[in-house]
Design a protein around this motif. Structure first.
Motif: not given
Length: 327
Positions: A157-158, A219-221, A234-237
């Motif tokens: 996660i970023g 999808a997010i890379a 894979r995920v950004l908050a």
């Protein structure tokens, strides 16, 4: 959503917005035998989400299904739910008995007259201007660990920082994954905050972010940095700027205030969603942008009950006046 026929008489309440807050407010009014009309444009804040979470007994329900059930429940008690957008709403001349009246006009020209209003139009999430970010909103791009956290647990996660509140967001998401990267994006990171992130093994990246990169499946890379490197994620908050949805409602004169930390604005409200405008209540994300579906629904229920009590008192006063006129 089917469009109910608009009544040609003054109704007890018009509810503007058919999300959790608006529908639950309408449900309370309809169960109190009030003539209530919900006007809903069909664009709830959580429309991009696959499911509602943290709602006891209904966890995992798709938002569209939750609202479909809610509309049917309101209709089951005699309420009306119409598809439309409010173009204008304003106080008008009071009734002969001195009770309040509001004129509501829809963008298609249809009109309503109501004794009371419940405004539950919600808030708008404004994302930072990062290329590629908006494409993943509600899926790979999230904002609330309580709404989406379990579903992204253990993923890389970023955090795309937008200000001081992003540090708190990082601490919440660190609870869900051991692989967290904090992209400062030019925001200040004070010593204490930096020490906390370091102690929790959160990597801090201060190089500017230029783009969110997608993989072959969409999808997010990862996150592309100004120097050309890509940080795999894979995920950004990300925190959003919160803007109350008040288009068409300006004539009501609802008071708006800034939220702490510069994260946006909300409509000011008091107990049970009361406002400084007589006869107008608010509920849900419009006044409490952080509220999840359950909290918004509860606020709508409280507002609906409060509106009914207000109408009960007005009806009793009108009955006293009418009886006195006969003696």
């Amino acid at each position: 959503m089917s469009a109910d026929t608009l009544p040609d008489r003054t109704v007890d309440a018009v509810v503007i917005g058919g999300g959790a807050a608006g529908l639950n407010g309408a449900l309370m009014l309809a169960r109190s035998r009030r003539a209530v009309v919900v006007v809903d444009g069909g664009t709830p804040r959580n429309a991009p989400a696959e499911a509602v979470h943290g709602l006891l007994g209904l966890d995992g329900t798709p938002p569209a299904e939750l609202y479909r059930r809610g509309r049917e429940e309101v209709r089951g008690y005699g309420g009306a739910v119409v598809t439309g957008t409010v173009a204008a709403a304003s106080p008008t001349e009071s009734s002969p008995e001195g009770d309040l009246r509001f004129a509501v006009t829809l963008t298609d020209g249809r009109e309503l007259t109501a004794r009371r209003l419940l405004v539950a139009t919600g808030t708008r999430d404004v994302l930072p201007d990062v290329p590629g970010l908006a494409d993943h909103w509600g899926h790979g791009v999230v904002h609330c660990p309580y709404c989406h956290g379990w579903e992204v647990r253990d993923e890389p996660i970023g955090i795309l920082a937008v200000g001081p509140a992003s540090v708190h967001q990082a601490l919440l998401f660190r609870q869900l994954t051991d692989d967290l990267v904090y992209f400062t994006r030019g925001t200040e990171l004070e010593g204490e905050a930096r020490a906390r992130l370091a102690a929790l093994d959160v990597r801090v990246v201060e190089e500017p972010v230029t783009e969110v990169v997608a993989d072959i499946d969409g999808a997010i890379a990862g996150v592309l940095l100004a120097g050309g490197a890509v940080v795999d994620r894979r995920v950004l908050a990300v925190g959003t700027a919160l803007q109350p949805r008040l288009e068409g409602l300006e004539a009501l004169g609802l008071a708006v205030e800034e939220l702490p930390g510069g994260i946006g604005r909300r409509v000011v409200s008091g107990m049970a969603g009361t406002t400084e405008v007589p006869g107008v209540w608010v509920a849900g994300n419009l006044t409490d942008p952080m509220a999840q579906v359950g909290a918004s629904a509860a606020a709508g229920a409280m507002a609906g009950a409060h509106i009914n009590a207000h109408l009960v008192a007005a009806d009793a006063d009108a009955a006293v006046t009418a009886r006195a006129a006969l003696t």
